[in-house]
Design an enzyme around this catalytic site. Structure first.
Site, PDB file in Angstrom:
ATOM      1  N   ASP A 145      21.517  24.556  -5.504  1.00 21.71           N
ATOM      2  CA  ASP A 145      21.737  24.851  -4.105  1.00 21.71           C
ATOM      3  C   ASP A 145      20.485  25.483  -3.707  1.00 21.71           C
ATOM      4  O   ASP A 145      19.552  25.998  -4.771  1.00 21.71           O
ATOM      5  CB  ASP A 145      22.873  25.856  -3.588  1.00 21.71           C
ATOM      6  CG  ASP A 145      23.019  25.996  -2.179  1.00 21.71           C
ATOM      7  OD1 ASP A 145      22.731  25.016  -1.426  1.00 21.71           O
ATOM      8  OD2 ASP A 145      23.702  27.001  -1.575  1.00 21.71           O
ATOM      9  N   GLU A 146      19.971  25.432  -2.388  1.00 23.04           N
ATOM     10  CA  GLU A 146      18.700  25.910  -2.149  1.00 23.04           C
ATOM     11  C   GLU A 146      17.518  25.487  -2.831  1.00 23.04           C
ATOM     12  O   GLU A 146      16.480  26.043  -3.301  1.00 23.04           O
ATOM     13  CB  GLU A 146      18.506  27.503  -2.244  1.00 23.04           C
ATOM     14  CG  GLU A 146      19.482  28.340  -1.600  1.00 23.04           C
ATOM     15  CD  GLU A 146      19.355  28.461  -0.031  1.00 23.04           C
ATOM     16  OE1 GLU A 146      18.593  27.876   0.539  1.00 23.04           O
ATOM     17  OE2 GLU A 146      20.450  29.007   0.535  1.00 23.04           O
ATOM     18  N   TYR A 187      17.169  32.494  12.113  1.00 26.28           N
ATOM     19  CA  TYR A 187      17.007  31.107  12.346  1.00 26.28           C
ATOM     20  C   TYR A 187      18.281  30.608  13.119  1.00 26.28           C
ATOM     21  O   TYR A 187      19.200  31.067  13.258  1.00 26.28           O
ATOM     22  CB  TYR A 187      17.328  30.346  10.914  1.00 26.28           C
ATOM     23  CG  TYR A 187      15.800  30.806  10.027  1.00 26.28           C
ATOM     24  CD1 TYR A 187      14.853  29.970  10.200  1.00 26.28           C
ATOM     25  CD2 TYR A 187      16.300  31.422   8.921  1.00 26.28           C
ATOM     26  CE1 TYR A 187      13.617  30.323   9.244  1.00 26.28           C
ATOM     27  CE2 TYR A 187      15.157  31.687   8.086  1.00 26.28           C
ATOM     28  CZ  TYR A 187      13.803  31.297   8.191  1.00 26.28           C
ATOM     29  OH  TYR A 187      12.811  31.503   7.378  1.00 26.28           O
ATOM     30  N   CYS A 240      22.378  23.865  23.091  1.00 24.29           N
ATOM     31  CA  CYS A 240      23.318  22.584  23.984  1.00 24.29           C
ATOM     32  C   CYS A 240      24.447  22.052  23.407  1.00 24.29           C
ATOM     33  O   CYS A 240      25.051  21.200  23.810  1.00 24.29           O
ATOM     34  CB  CYS A 240      22.178  21.669  24.356  1.00 24.29           C
ATOM     35  SG  CYS A 240      21.608  20.659  23.139  1.00 24.29           S
ATOM     36  N   GLY A 297      19.322  18.732   5.384  1.00 22.99           N
ATOM     37  CA  GLY A 297      19.622  18.812   6.792  1.00 22.99           C
ATOM     38  C   GLY A 297      19.163  20.288   7.123  1.00 22.99           C
ATOM     39  O   GLY A 297      18.643  20.957   6.166  1.00 22.99           O
ATOM     40  N   PRO A 298      19.084  20.554   8.416  1.00 24.02           N
ATOM     41  CA  PRO A 298      18.628  22.060   8.688  1.00 24.02           C
ATOM     42  C   PRO A 298      19.606  22.895   8.138  1.00 24.02           C
ATOM     43  O   PRO A 298      20.667  22.574   7.667  1.00 24.02           O
ATOM     44  CB  PRO A 298      18.658  21.578  10.190  1.00 24.02           C
ATOM     45  CG  PRO A 298      19.885  20.926  10.507  1.00 24.02           C
ATOM     46  CD  PRO A 298      19.570  19.904   9.425  1.00 24.02           C
ATOM     47  N   MET A 299      19.270  24.302   8.378  1.00 28.45           N
ATOM     48  CA  MET A 299      20.353  25.292   8.197  1.00 28.45           C
ATOM     49  C   MET A 299      21.744  25.082   8.909  1.00 28.45           C
ATOM     50  O   MET A 299      21.482  24.627  10.026  1.00 28.45           O
ATOM     51  CB  MET A 299      19.648  26.687   8.137  1.00 28.45           C
ATOM     52  CG  MET A 299      18.627  26.995   7.538  1.00 28.45           C
ATOM     53  SD  MET A 299      17.769  28.767   7.701  1.00 28.45           S
ATOM     54  CE  MET A 299      19.073  29.892   7.521  1.00 28.45           C
ATOM     55  N   TYR A 347      10.623  25.602   8.965  1.00 29.19           N
ATOM     56  CA  TYR A 347      10.738  25.948  10.235  1.00 29.19           C
ATOM     57  C   TYR A 347       9.596  25.152  11.049  1.00 29.19           C
ATOM     58  O   TYR A 347       9.813  24.950  12.465  1.00 29.19           O
ATOM     59  CB  TYR A 347      10.865  27.197  10.652  1.00 29.19           C
ATOM     60  CG  TYR A 347       9.395  28.049  10.515  1.00 29.19           C
ATOM     61  CD1 TYR A 347       8.712  28.106   9.219  1.00 29.19           C
ATOM     62  CD2 TYR A 347       8.566  28.501  11.563  1.00 29.19           C
ATOM     63  CE1 TYR A 347       7.507  28.730   9.261  1.00 29.19           C
ATOM     64  CE2 TYR A 347       7.459  29.071  11.569  1.00 29.19           C
ATOM     65  CZ  TYR A 347       6.649  29.163  10.276  1.00 29.19           C
ATOM     66  OH  TYR A 347       5.479  29.656  10.147  1.00 29.19           O
TER      67      TYR A 347
END
Ligand SMILES: Nc1ncnc2c1ncn2[C@@H]1O[C@H](COP(=O)(O)OP(=O)(O)O)[C@@H](O)[C@H]1O
Ligand SMILES: Cc1cn([C@H]2C[C@H](O)[C@@H](COP(=O)(O)O)O2)c(=O)[nH]c1=O
Ligand SMILES: [Zn+2]
Length: 282
Positions: free
Chosen positions: A164-165, A249, A224, A87-89, A196
Site C-alpha cells: 500500500d502507498e 486533500y 459536484c 487512482g486519486p485519494m 497533487y
C-alpha cells in the site's frame, strides 16, 4: 461521517501477526481484522468497492479470477503476478487491496501486507482505510528490507504480497520484478498514480509494463459528486510528499481540479505579493 480514530479503534481487533503461515487448525484468513459487517460476503459492500462511490473506470484489464492463478507449487519455475491498483485519494485503493488480500487468503494462500513507514497517521503497524477498515501490516522504509525483516523461511512460504502507498517506495520496480519474476509471488500494489499537481508519483507508473492487470479507481468529486480523477491539495504547501487525509486533500473531477488550482494559485500569489509589500514597508 468518517469514523474518528477513537471510533475506529472500536472496530479493530488487532491481535494478529501481520503474517500468518500454516498453523494447524487455523484458518489463515483469520489474520484480517476488519469490521465483521464488511467481511460478510452477503453484505453488498463486500462485493462492491462502495455503493456510494462510482464504480471503477474502465480497467485496462480486470484482475483475473482465482481460477486463473498459476499454481506455483506445481510448477518447476515460479510464475508470479503483478496487479496494480491506482487512482486519486479516497478512491478505495486500500479497500480494494485489502479485499483482494482477503480473497487470496480465503483461497488458502499465505499473504503479507507492506505499507510505507512514512505514513504514521494511524500508527505504524496497521493499514487503515479512510472509512476505518484495518489490517496489520509491515511498515517499511524500503521494500528491499522486507525479506530480511520477515525472515527467509517466512518469505519463501509467502504466496501473496500486498503493497500500500506504493508511491513512497523508491525500490518498487526492482522489488516487484524480483518477487514476481524470480520468487513466484503474486504482488498486489496500491498507490497514487499522480501527485497533487497530477505529475507521475514515485515509481507507480514505472511498474505498469510489468503488470498482469492495472485498475484505475475513481472517487467522488467533493464539489459536484461526479467521478473524481484527481487529488486537490487544499493547503499552500508545495513539497511532493505531504502525509495527510481529508484535512489536506480532496478528490475532485477534472473541472473542479482546474478551477481549484486556479483559486489556490491565485491565493498563493496574493499572499506572496502581500508578504513582499510588507517586506518593502519595513
Ligand atoms: N472526501 C472524502 N473524505 C474522506 N473519506 C472519503 C472521502 N470520499 C470517500 N471517502 C471514504 O473513503 C473510502 C475509501 O478509502 P480508501 O480505501 O482508504 O481509499 P484510498 O486508499 O484510495 O485513499 C470510501 O469508501 C469512502 O467511505
Ligand atoms: C496527492 C498527494 C498525496 N500525498 C500523500 C497523502 C497521503 O498520506 C498519501 C495517499 O494516501 P491514500 O491512501 O491514497 O489516501 O499520499 C502526498 O504525499 N503527496 C501528494 O501530492
Ligand atoms: Zn467536480
Amino acid at each position: 461521517m468518517l469514523p474518528t480514530i477513537s471510533s475506529m479503534k472500536s472496530l479493530i481487533s488487532p491481535p494478529f501477526s501481520p503474517l500468518f503461515l500454516h498453523f494447524p487448525n487455523t484458518k489463515r484468513f483469520a489474520f484480517l481484522s476488519l469490521p465483521s459487517k464488511k467481511l460478510n460476503p452477503s453484505n453488498p459492500k463486500f462485493l462492491h468497492i462502495n455503493p456510494s462511490m462510482p464504480s471503477p473506470t474502465l480497467p485496462i484489464t480486470s484482475i483475473p479470477s482465482r481460477q486463473s492463478h498459476t499454481d506455483t507449487t506445481q510448477s518447476s519455475s515460479p510464475c508470479g503476478e503483478i496487479h496494480v491498483i491506482v487512482g486519486p485519494m479516497f478512491a478505495g485503493k486500500t479497500t480494494t487491496l485489502l479485499r483482494r488480500i482477503q480473497a487470496e487468503s480465503n483461497n488458502g494462500r499465505t499473504a503479507a501486507v507492506i505499507k510505507s513507514s512514512k505514513d504514521t497517521r494511524y500508527g505504524l503497524d496497521s493499514i487503515v482505510t479512510h472509512d476505518g477498515m484495518k489490517l496489520p501490516c509491515w511498515p517499511l522504509a524500503n521494500l528491499s528490507s522486507f525479506r530480511q525483516k520477515i525472515g527467509t523461511d517466512a518469505y519463501d512460504q509467502l504466496d501473496v504480497i500486498g503493497i500500500d502507498e506504493a508511491q513512497f517506495f523508491e525500490d518498487l520496480y526492482d522489488f516487484c520484478c524480483e518477487a514476481a519474476d524470480h520468487d513466484g509471488k503474486t504482488v498486489i500494489v496500491a498507490g497514487l498514480d499522480g501527485d497533487y499537481l497530477r505529475r507521475s508519483f514515485g515509481s507507480v507508473l514505472d511498474i505498469i509494463p510489468l503488470a498482469n492487470s492495472v485498475m484505475k479507481l475513481t472517487a467522488r468529486c467533493e464539489l459536484c459528486g461526479k467521478r473524481a480523477l484527481f487529488t486537490l491539495r487544499k493547503t499552500d504547501e508545495t513539497q511532493t510528499e505531504l502525509i495527510g487525509g481529508a484535512d489536506v486533500y480532496m478528490p475532485v473531477c477534472r473541472q473542479h481540479y482546474v478551477s481549484g488550482q486556479v483559486v489556490i494559485e491565485t491565493a498563493r500569489s496574493v499572499l506572496e505579493s502581500k508578504k513582499l509589500q510588507c517586506g518593502s514597508c519595513t
